[in-house]
Design an enzyme around this catalytic site. Structure first.
Site, PDB file in Angstrom:
ATOM      1  N   ARG A  62      38.476  46.259  31.560  1.00  0.00           N
ATOM      2  CA  ARG A  62      38.929  47.606  31.911  1.00  0.00           C
ATOM      3  C   ARG A  62      39.888  48.178  30.874  1.00  0.00           C
ATOM      4  O   ARG A  62      40.097  49.389  30.809  1.00  0.00           O
ATOM      5  CB  ARG A  62      39.525  47.621  33.328  1.00  0.00           C
ATOM      6  CG  ARG A  62      38.464  47.445  34.410  1.00  0.00           C
ATOM      7  CD  ARG A  62      39.076  47.474  35.802  1.00  0.00           C
ATOM      8  NE  ARG A  62      39.993  46.387  36.038  1.00  0.00           N
ATOM      9  CZ  ARG A  62      39.656  45.183  36.492  1.00  0.00           C
ATOM     10  NH1 ARG A  62      38.388  44.917  36.745  1.00  0.00           N
ATOM     11  NH2 ARG A  62      40.563  44.247  36.680  1.00  0.00           N
ATOM     12  N   GLU A  99      47.862  30.619  36.864  1.00  0.00           N
ATOM     13  CA  GLU A  99      48.413  29.958  38.049  1.00  0.00           C
ATOM     14  C   GLU A  99      47.672  28.624  38.276  1.00  0.00           C
ATOM     15  O   GLU A  99      48.284  27.597  38.549  1.00  0.00           O
ATOM     16  CB  GLU A  99      48.228  30.900  39.235  1.00  0.00           C
ATOM     17  CG  GLU A  99      49.087  30.541  40.417  1.00  0.00           C
ATOM     18  CD  GLU A  99      48.903  31.544  41.556  1.00  0.00           C
ATOM     19  OE1 GLU A  99      48.344  32.628  41.306  1.00  0.00           O
ATOM     20  OE2 GLU A  99      49.317  31.197  42.669  1.00  0.00           O
TER      21      GLU A  99
END
Ligand code: AMP
Length: 176
Positions: A62, A99
């Site tokens: 994007r 993460e």
């Protein structure tokens, strides 16, 4: 007419629990249905630049959209950063921690020239991990990070803290 910030906020669609439970996804795709809004956003990004950069580096996928529009309107190169294995020519890469696990990003090795001042662009700043990794990649090629631009900033995730070491010129058109 509503101001640009309000117009962007009213156009972005919140999608709860995407791509996994607990994430409120900020869907910017409706912005691209509106040519006038895209044009106003492109102009606002340009107006907020402190000086003309040598290139815009956009983050897959994007980050390619406004990144390219801004670069093209400024008459400067647009450089694509992609996930590992997608770019066809010789690349430089950087692996960074997420993460859970790691991610690897790449840029063509001839994409930037030494000492160029570049702006790193993505649609959204969350934890800042992705944009920071791109800053490392830009520096690997000997270029300077002149700033970061995002349509959306999620302030509660403190992404700016990670980017400030690279540049304190950080623009988010709308913030939550
Ligand atoms: P980060 O590395 O944590 O700053 O994540 C930034 C990247 O993840 C950007 O490329 C975003 O497109 C995407 N992203 C992260 N969180 C969201 C969210 N809540 N809504 C939309 N995109 C997101």
């Amino acid at each position: 007419m509503q101001n640009l910030e309000t117009h962007i906020k009213n156009t972005i669609r919140d999608v709860p629990d995407f791509p996994k439970p607990g994430i409120l996804f900020k869907d910017i795709t409706p912005i691209f249905y509106n040519q006038e809004l895209c044009s106003a956003i492109t102009d606002d990004f340009i107006a907020k630049l402190p000086s003309k950069p040598d290139a815009i580096v956009g983050i897959e996928s994007r980050g390619f959209l406004f990144g390219f529009l801004v670069a093209n309107k400024l008459g400067i190169p647009f450089v694509l950063v992609r996930k590992a294995g997608k770019l066809p020519y010789k690349t430089v890469s950087y692996e960074y921690s997420l993460e859970y696990g790691t991610a690897k990003i790449e840029m063509h090795e001839d994409a930037l020239q030494k000492n160029w001042n570049v702006i790193i662009h993505d649609d959204l700043l969350a934890t800042g991990g992705t944009a920071e990794a791109v800053a490392v990649l830009v520096k690997k090629l000997g270029a300077n990070v002149a700033g970061f631009t995002f349509v959306v900033g999620l302030n509660f995730l403190n992404g700016k803290n990670k980017l400030i070491n690279h540049s304190n010129n950080i623009t988010c058109l709308v913030q939550y």
